[in-house]
Design a protein around this motif. Structure first.
Motif, mmCIF file in Angstrom:
data_model
loop_
_atom_site.group_PDB
_atom_site.id
_atom_site.type_symbol
_atom_site.label_atom_id
_atom_site.label_comp_id
_atom_site.label_asym_id
_atom_site.label_seq_id
_atom_site.Cartn_x
_atom_site.Cartn_y
_atom_site.Cartn_z
ATOM 1 N N ALA A 7 0.865 -1.176 0.000
ATOM 2 C CA ALA A 7 0.000 0.000 0.000
ATOM 3 C C ALA A 7 0.902 1.226 0.000
ATOM 4 O O ALA A 7 2.073 1.151 0.357
ATOM 5 N N SER A 12 -2.663 14.080 1.678
ATOM 6 C CA SER A 12 -4.011 14.469 1.288
ATOM 7 C C SER A 12 -4.404 15.664 2.147
ATOM 8 O O SER A 12 -4.786 15.501 3.306
ATOM 9 N N ARG A 19 -3.443 4.430 0.613
ATOM 10 C CA ARG A 19 -4.145 3.885 -0.542
ATOM 11 C C ARG A 19 -4.088 2.360 -0.432
ATOM 12 O O ARG A 19 -3.017 1.761 -0.434
#
Length: 95
Positions: A7, A12, A19
């Motif tokens: 991952a 953000s 993710r």
């Protein structure tokens, strides 16, 4: 042991996000519980199916009526800081 996936962590806004691979079966917007223990993280889907069904209660209290606006006035609760003798009023001001 189970399957292993890679991952990626990315920025953000002012947070970081993880993710997850589609193969894990999570849906967009799904809530997940994340736990950290001794530097290791685990996560699991949160099941939010605890809805309360009030359909069976409808009409079971025929004498229960909504309050009128004039009936929604309540007596004021006494507050500690409303007392002029409260020692908090005598605190020294901060500089």
């Amino acid at each position: 042991m189970g399957n292993e996936y890679r991952a990626k962590v990315f920025k953000s806004g002012n947070s970081v996000a993880l993710r997850l691979p589609k193969a894990l079966g999570f849906e967009a917007g799904q809530e997940v519980r994340v736990r950290e223990e001794a530097g290791k993280f685990s996560f699991e889907p949160m099941h939010v199916d605890a809805r309360i069904d009030l359909a069976g209660l409808w009409g079971s209290c025929p004498d229960l009526k909504p309050l009128l606006p004039e009936e929604r006035v309540f007596d004021r609760s006494p507050r500690l800081w409303d007392d002029p003798d409260w020692p908090g009023w005598q605190m020294e001001p901060r500089e």
